[in-house]
Design a protein around this motif. Structure first.
Motif, mmCIF file in Angstrom:
data_model
loop_
_atom_site.group_PDB
_atom_site.id
_atom_site.type_symbol
_atom_site.label_atom_id
_atom_site.label_comp_id
_atom_site.label_asym_id
_atom_site.label_seq_id
_atom_site.Cartn_x
_atom_site.Cartn_y
_atom_site.Cartn_z
ATOM 1 N N LYS A 13 0.849 -1.188 0.000
ATOM 2 C CA LYS A 13 0.000 0.000 0.000
ATOM 3 C C LYS A 13 0.883 1.236 0.000
ATOM 4 O O LYS A 13 1.776 1.366 0.822
ATOM 5 C CB LYS A 13 -0.915 0.010 1.228
ATOM 6 N N ARG A 14 0.599 2.139 -0.927
ATOM 7 C CA ARG A 14 1.384 3.363 -0.989
ATOM 8 C C ARG A 14 0.870 4.366 0.029
ATOM 9 O O ARG A 14 -0.338 4.503 0.238
ATOM 10 C CB ARG A 14 1.317 3.974 -2.394
ATOM 11 N N ALA A 15 1.794 5.051 0.654
ATOM 12 C CA ALA A 15 1.405 6.126 1.562
ATOM 13 C C ALA A 15 0.798 7.271 0.751
ATOM 14 O O ALA A 15 1.094 7.451 -0.427
ATOM 15 C CB ALA A 15 2.629 6.619 2.333
ATOM 16 N N ALA A 16 -0.098 8.010 1.383
ATOM 17 C CA ALA A 16 -0.690 9.158 0.705
ATOM 18 C C ALA A 16 0.399 10.160 0.350
ATOM 19 O O ALA A 16 1.338 10.366 1.124
ATOM 20 C CB ALA A 16 -1.727 9.812 1.612
ATOM 21 N N PRO A 17 0.296 10.770 -0.831
ATOM 22 C CA PRO A 17 1.324 11.743 -1.211
ATOM 23 C C PRO A 17 1.330 12.936 -0.268
ATOM 24 O O PRO A 17 0.300 13.319 0.290
ATOM 25 C CB PRO A 17 0.907 12.148 -2.634
ATOM 26 N N GLY A 18 2.487 13.503 -0.096
ATOM 27 C CA GLY A 18 2.628 14.659 0.774
ATOM 28 C C GLY A 18 3.322 15.802 0.072
ATOM 29 O O GLY A 18 3.583 15.754 -1.133
ATOM 30 N N PHE A 19 3.639 16.830 0.829
ATOM 31 C CA PHE A 19 4.226 18.026 0.242
ATOM 32 C C PHE A 19 5.549 17.737 -0.464
ATOM 33 O O PHE A 19 5.859 18.338 -1.496
ATOM 34 C CB PHE A 19 4.432 19.086 1.320
ATOM 35 N N ALA A 20 6.325 16.802 0.056
ATOM 36 C CA ALA A 20 7.624 16.505 -0.546
ATOM 37 C C ALA A 20 7.496 15.810 -1.900
ATOM 38 O O ALA A 20 8.472 15.739 -2.647
ATOM 39 C CB ALA A 20 8.446 15.627 0.403
ATOM 40 N N ASP A 21 6.298 15.313 -2.232
ATOM 41 C CA ASP A 21 6.104 14.568 -3.473
ATOM 42 C C ASP A 21 5.769 15.449 -4.667
ATOM 43 O O ASP A 21 5.654 14.952 -5.798
ATOM 44 C CB ASP A 21 4.989 13.532 -3.289
ATOM 45 N N ILE A 22 5.577 16.734 -4.466
ATOM 46 C CA ILE A 22 5.208 17.609 -5.579
ATOM 47 C C ILE A 22 6.405 17.793 -6.509
ATOM 48 O O ILE A 22 7.481 18.202 -6.074
ATOM 49 C CB ILE A 22 4.741 18.990 -5.074
ATOM 50 N N GLY A 36 4.330 28.257 -5.388
ATOM 51 C CA GLY A 36 4.168 26.944 -4.789
ATOM 52 C C GLY A 36 5.437 26.400 -4.160
ATOM 53 O O GLY A 36 5.393 25.778 -3.092
ATOM 54 N N VAL A 37 6.565 26.613 -4.803
ATOM 55 C CA VAL A 37 7.831 26.117 -4.254
ATOM 56 C C VAL A 37 8.098 26.751 -2.890
ATOM 57 O O VAL A 37 8.500 26.070 -1.937
ATOM 58 C CB VAL A 37 8.993 26.412 -5.225
ATOM 59 N N ARG A 38 7.858 28.033 -2.795
ATOM 60 C CA ARG A 38 8.096 28.732 -1.525
ATOM 61 C C ARG A 38 7.133 28.250 -0.444
ATOM 62 O O ARG A 38 7.527 28.013 0.702
ATOM 63 C CB ARG A 38 7.954 30.243 -1.775
ATOM 64 N N TRP A 39 5.854 28.100 -0.801
ATOM 65 C CA TRP A 39 4.877 27.603 0.154
ATOM 66 C C TRP A 39 5.183 26.168 0.567
ATOM 67 O O TRP A 39 4.967 25.786 1.722
ATOM 68 C CB TRP A 39 3.483 27.654 -0.463
ATOM 69 N N GLN A 40 5.654 25.379 -0.377
ATOM 70 C CA GLN A 40 5.994 23.991 -0.071
ATOM 71 C C GLN A 40 7.045 23.910 1.028
ATOM 72 O O GLN A 40 6.937 23.100 1.960
ATOM 73 C CB GLN A 40 6.493 23.296 -1.333
ATOM 74 N N GLN A 41 8.060 24.743 0.918
ATOM 75 C CA GLN A 41 9.118 24.729 1.924
ATOM 76 C C GLN A 41 8.569 25.109 3.293
ATOM 77 O O GLN A 41 8.957 24.531 4.319
ATOM 78 C CB GLN A 41 10.248 25.684 1.511
ATOM 79 N N ALA A 42 7.635 26.054 3.324
ATOM 80 C CA ALA A 42 7.007 26.431 4.586
ATOM 81 C C ALA A 42 6.152 25.283 5.121
ATOM 82 O O ALA A 42 6.180 24.971 6.317
ATOM 83 C CB ALA A 42 6.150 27.676 4.402
ATOM 84 N N ALA A 43 5.399 24.636 4.225
ATOM 85 C CA ALA A 43 4.521 23.535 4.642
ATOM 86 C C ALA A 43 5.319 22.370 5.209
ATOM 87 O O ALA A 43 4.875 21.697 6.150
ATOM 88 C CB ALA A 43 3.674 23.070 3.461
#
Length: 321
Positions: A13-22, A36-43
């Motif tokens: 079973k695959r884990a649900a995708p997260g912020f690091a998977d974008i 998005g890249v900047r927000w991703q780092q914050a998230a």
């Protein structure tokens, strides 16, 4: 990518995708990648940091919601119990936001197409005012949710291409007219649930296409100018057009878009009838024209039921409070 885990029965079973998977290099993320890249780092640092970054941008962008309130992002648990999500946004400007991909892409869309989002907010809150909160959302709110969650904007200057989309003529649209893409038609992803799904793309991933008629000169404009045109045109139609319903979309398997997926360089990619379907009803009227409804001067839409797409009417996860 997220790692898989073995369940007790031995299945992977695959884990649900997260912020690091974008993967911001994907073409469907290009429109929001800079922010998005900047927000991703914050998230990745945490929920509080994500909200702080979002609200810093909201403070400088002067974006308003459906009733003219300044846009702000708040933790989900600050949504008062029993309060409709859409009505709360319209009345206060505050968007309840969870620390997940779904709400992350929702917030990005507020910056990409602020007038469309405000129009959806205004119409959604007006529907709540008129009908209240009941066991069903009603046709208008269902249609607004389908748009908000899963819409793509099909910008097109050639009616023959819109006709091919409405008629499910996939090989016309994607093969015979392949050279037309980026010259006479293009797609912008709007729905945040669709963007979330595209973090881990799969062949059957389908958007609800809203066809926007654009001038030929549109394809010579900058991306920012194109987005502004789409934002203004679609928002105006949403606010002024009558008869808005879930039937006003055409299904579009987004990985069929030229340049979006390497496998679609081969014509046989489009032979998969489970994805590139022939449609549930005829689109051709007795006069040989495609049967379609048109709201306003700028937007045409096909006669497709919401059930032919992938999103349920209430897929926000927010519910009604």
């Amino acid at each position: 990518m997220s790692c898989g885990a073995v369940s007790p029965d031995g299945a992977l079973k695959r884990a649900a995708p997260g912020f690091a998977d974008i993967d911001w290099s994907r073409p469907w993320f290009a429109q929001v990648a800079a922010r998005g890249v900047r927000w991703q780092q914050a998230a990745l640092r945490g929920a509080a940091q994500q909200l702080r970054e979002m609200n810093a941008d909201a403070g400088s962008a002067v974006i308003t919601t459906g009733r003219g309130k300044r846009l702000t992002f708040i933790p989900q648990d600050e949504l008062p119990p029993g309060t409709a999500y859409e009505a709360h946004i319209a009345a206060t400007g505050c968007v309840p936001t969870r620390h997940n991909l779904h709400d992350f892409f929702n917030a990005l869309t507020w910056f990409q197409f602020p007038r469309i989002k405000a129009a959806l907010s205004a119409r959604g809150s007006a529907a709540v005012d008129a009908l209240g909160i009941g066991p069903t959302r009603g046709d208008t709110r269902d249609a607004l949710t389908v748009f908000d969650e899963n819409a793509v904007l099909f910008a097109c200057s050639d009616p023959a291409l819109s006709t091919a989309l409405q008629a499910f003529s996939w090989k016309t649209l994607f093969v015979a007219q392949r050279a037309a893409w980026d010259e006479r038609c293009e797609v912008r992803c709007f729905g945040h649930a669709l963007l979330e799904k595209l973090v881990t793309p799969y062949k059957a991933c389908t958007g609800h296409a809203w066809i926007v008629e654009v001038p030929s000169a549109y394809f010579t404009w900058t991306r920012a100018a194109r987005d502004s045109f789409l934002d203004d045109t679609v928002a105006r139609v949403l606010l002024e057009g009558a008869g808005f319903s879930s039937q006003m979309f055409a299904p579009l398997p987004v990985l069929g878009i030229p340049g979006w997926w390497a496998d679609n360089e081969t014509e046989s990619f489009y032979d998969d009838a489970s994805v590139f379907r022939s449609g549930r009803r005829s689109r051709v009227a007795p006069d040989g024209k495609i049967a379609a409804s048109k709201v306003g001067q700028a937007v045409a839409a096909s006669l497709v039921s919401a059930g032919e797409g992938e999103e349920s009417p209430d897929s926000t996860g927010q519910g009604d409070g």
